[in-house]
Design an enzyme around this catalytic site. Structure first.
Site, PDB file in Angstrom:
ATOM      1  N   GLU A 162      -8.593   3.643  -9.989  1.00 26.10           N
ATOM      2  CA  GLU A 162      -9.403   2.424  -9.864  1.00 26.10           C
ATOM      3  C   GLU A 162      -9.477   1.587 -11.147  1.00 26.10           C
ATOM      4  O   GLU A 162     -10.553   1.169 -11.563  1.00 26.10           O
ATOM      5  CB  GLU A 162     -10.817   2.781  -9.387  1.00 26.10           C
ATOM      6  CG  GLU A 162     -10.807   3.493  -8.046  1.00 26.10           C
ATOM      7  CD  GLU A 162     -12.182   4.013  -7.618  1.00 26.10           C
ATOM      8  OE1 GLU A 162     -13.185   3.680  -8.262  1.00 26.10           O
ATOM      9  OE2 GLU A 162     -12.244   4.763  -6.621  1.00 26.10           O
ATOM     10  N   ASN A 203      -3.981   5.699  -8.411  1.00 22.02           N
ATOM     11  CA  ASN A 203      -4.767   5.731  -7.178  1.00 22.02           C
ATOM     12  C   ASN A 203      -5.819   4.615  -7.183  1.00 22.02           C
ATOM     13  O   ASN A 203      -6.502   4.398  -8.192  1.00 22.02           O
ATOM     14  CB  ASN A 203      -5.471   7.103  -7.100  1.00 22.02           C
ATOM     15  CG  ASN A 203      -6.150   7.350  -5.771  1.00 22.02           C
ATOM     16  OD1 ASN A 203      -5.536   7.197  -4.717  1.00 22.02           O
ATOM     17  ND2 ASN A 203      -7.417   7.746  -5.809  1.00 22.02           N
ATOM     18  N   HIS A 239     -10.478   3.946   2.265  1.00 23.24           N
ATOM     19  CA  HIS A 239     -11.844   4.057   2.807  1.00 23.24           C
ATOM     20  C   HIS A 239     -12.022   2.773   3.614  1.00 23.24           C
ATOM     21  O   HIS A 239     -12.223   1.707   3.029  1.00 23.24           O
ATOM     22  CB  HIS A 239     -12.877   4.096   1.673  1.00 23.24           C
ATOM     23  CG  HIS A 239     -12.760   5.297   0.807  1.00 23.24           C
ATOM     24  ND1 HIS A 239     -13.099   6.558   1.243  1.00 23.24           N
ATOM     25  CD2 HIS A 239     -12.333   5.445  -0.473  1.00 23.24           C
ATOM     26  CE1 HIS A 239     -12.907   7.428   0.266  1.00 23.24           C
ATOM     27  NE2 HIS A 239     -12.430   6.781  -0.784  1.00 23.24           N
ATOM     28  N   GLU A 267      -7.512   9.117   0.412  1.00 22.25           N
ATOM     29  CA  GLU A 267      -8.955   9.326   0.606  1.00 22.25           C
ATOM     30  C   GLU A 267      -9.397   8.745   1.954  1.00 22.25           C
ATOM     31  O   GLU A 267     -10.442   8.100   2.064  1.00 22.25           O
ATOM     32  CB  GLU A 267      -9.753   8.667  -0.530  1.00 22.25           C
ATOM     33  CG  GLU A 267      -9.316   9.105  -1.914  1.00 22.25           C
ATOM     34  CD  GLU A 267     -10.201   8.603  -3.051  1.00 22.25           C
ATOM     35  OE1 GLU A 267     -11.299   8.085  -2.781  1.00 22.25           O
ATOM     36  OE2 GLU A 267      -9.778   8.729  -4.211  1.00 22.25           O
ATOM     37  N   ASP A 269     -10.924   7.640   5.257  1.00 20.62           N
ATOM     38  CA  ASP A 269     -12.037   7.774   6.201  1.00 20.62           C
ATOM     39  C   ASP A 269     -12.201   6.429   6.897  1.00 20.62           C
ATOM     40  O   ASP A 269     -11.872   5.383   6.325  1.00 20.62           O
ATOM     41  CB  ASP A 269     -13.355   8.263   5.561  1.00 20.62           C
ATOM     42  CG  ASP A 269     -13.743   7.590   4.263  1.00 20.62           C
ATOM     43  OD1 ASP A 269     -13.557   6.365   4.138  1.00 20.62           O
ATOM     44  OD2 ASP A 269     -14.257   8.288   3.363  1.00 20.62           O
TER      45      ASP A 269
END
Ligand code: G3I
Length: 355
Positions: A162, A203, A239, A267, A269
């Site tokens: 990030e 990432n 996400h 990651e 979801d």
């Protein structure tokens, strides 16, 4: 005669397995048998980020991780603050537990998350008053101590996490403030020196909704390749909200694949309550909509070149374990397993998406 009987038996078996076809040619979802698993059914690695306390104490949680996954990430246990709480103190206990769990339950791949991030830093780093050279040494020592410690056990690392804002500019993190814009490249070099075999990822989140950020990341990757900086993969967190468009998802996945690097949906979801409705309940319609979105992500990912499919990791295991409800401040059900680890429609959609 024996041969004829054998052929008839084979024919009967084959036709009884074709449960997906109905007369008239319509196809119904093929529901896998109860002894199946994501790791058996998918042509790429599938895993979850795990909470080590749950892994230790919740048998059902650990069973899902053992049975379903062939790749595993620590949700928090390999972050800077967890591993390196004081300047001269490292705490390996939880990370070692995870590595041992992975090794003793079918040699699961361990993906390391994350070496350098602006969050989850211990106060001795955020309050550090030394000069730039001393701060560089903190960054280098942390990376090399951790990567060396897990050499041969952790296959890949999110080296930097990030580092960009959604606008595409570099985040003005403590790392950038103290060390300048090129700290990211040096992190990759330090990690590569410590373990030349480790697969090194950058990432980030937002690939699916911010073209500015996507472009900034792609430009960084191109620059690293031109300069010989060792980067091997791009991690897309994903996400996402269930209302995210299929077009945005495929643009993100295909742009990541176009870098030529390995692609990790790192990651995943898919949340259902982006509007933060209090008291919302999980309905069949929501489950179906979520299943379709999971299926789309998996199908699109599966279409990229095989050598680039590093895998898909969901961010935790069951709905009750997810960070999302806490972050939203509202109920949600973002994962393929429910609160008691029962497979949701999303689970079956993931498997059916690669058929
Ligand atoms: O361990 C302490 C516990 O001792 C204490 O009682 C409790 C009180 O709040 O806090 C616990 O630490 C929390 C930790 O999760 C473990 O549960 C931290 O406060 C909390 O900030 C931390 O949140 C994690 C967050 O990253 C920050 O590190 C989330 O679980 C984790 O899901 C989230 O993961 C991030 C990825 O690393 C990067 N991408 C986004 C993703 C979601 O935010």
């Amino acid at each position: 005669m024996k041969r004829i009987i054998y052929a008839i038996v084979v024919l009967l078996l084959v036709s009884s397995c074709k449960k997906g076809s109905k007369p008239g040619g319509t196809t119904v979802p093929v529901i896998p048998a109860s002894d199946t698993s994501l790791q058996k059914m998918l042509p790429f690695k599938f895993g979850g980020a795990v909470n080590i306390n749950l892994l230790r104490t919740n048998t059902k949680y650990a069973d899902v991780a053992k049975h379903e996954y062939n790749s595993i990430t620590a949700e928090n246990a390999m972050k800077f603050g967890a591993l390196h709480p004081q300047e001269n103190t490292y705490n390996w206990t939880d990370a070692d537990y995870l590595v041992n769990f992975a090794q003793t339950n079918g040699a699961k791949r361990v993906h390391g998350h994350t070496l350098i991030w602006h969050q989850s830093l211990p106060s001795w780093v955020t309050n550090y008053s030394g000069d730039s050279a001393a701060f560089e040494n903190i960054m280098k020592t942390h990376i090399q101590t951790v990567v060396t410690r897990f050499k041969g056990k952790v296959t890949s690392w999110d080296v930097v996490n990030e580092a960009f804002e959604d606008s595409g500019v570099l985040r003005n993190s403590i790392w950038r403030q103290k060390l300048g814009d090129d700290y990211i490249a040096r992190c990759f070099q330090y990690a590569n020196q410590a373990d030349p075999d480790a697969i090194l990822f950058y990432n980030d989140y937002g690939h699916e909704y911010s073209s500015a950020k996507r472009t900034a990341i792609t430009n960084m990757i191109t620059d690293f390749k031109n300069r010989g900086i060792p980067i091997h993969g791009t991690g897309m967190q994903f996400h996402m909200t269930v209302t995210q468009s299929d077009a945005n998802i495929s643009t993100a996945i295909n742009a990541a694949a176009a870098t030529g690097l390995k692609v990790h949906i790192a990651e995943l979801d898919i949340r259902l309550n982006n509007d933060k409705v209090q008291g919302l309940t999980f309905t069949t319609a929501m489950a179906t909509q979520q299943a379709a979105k999971y299926g789309y992500v998996v199908k699109t990912f599966n279409a990229i070149p095989a050598a680039q499919k590093y895998g898909i990791t969901t961010w935790n295991v069951g709905d009750a374990d997810s960070w999302v409800p806490g972050w939203l401040g509202a109920p949600d059900w973002p994962l393929p397993f429910d609160a008691v680890y029962k497979r949701k429609p999303a689970y079956y959609s993931i498997i059916n998406a690669v058929k």
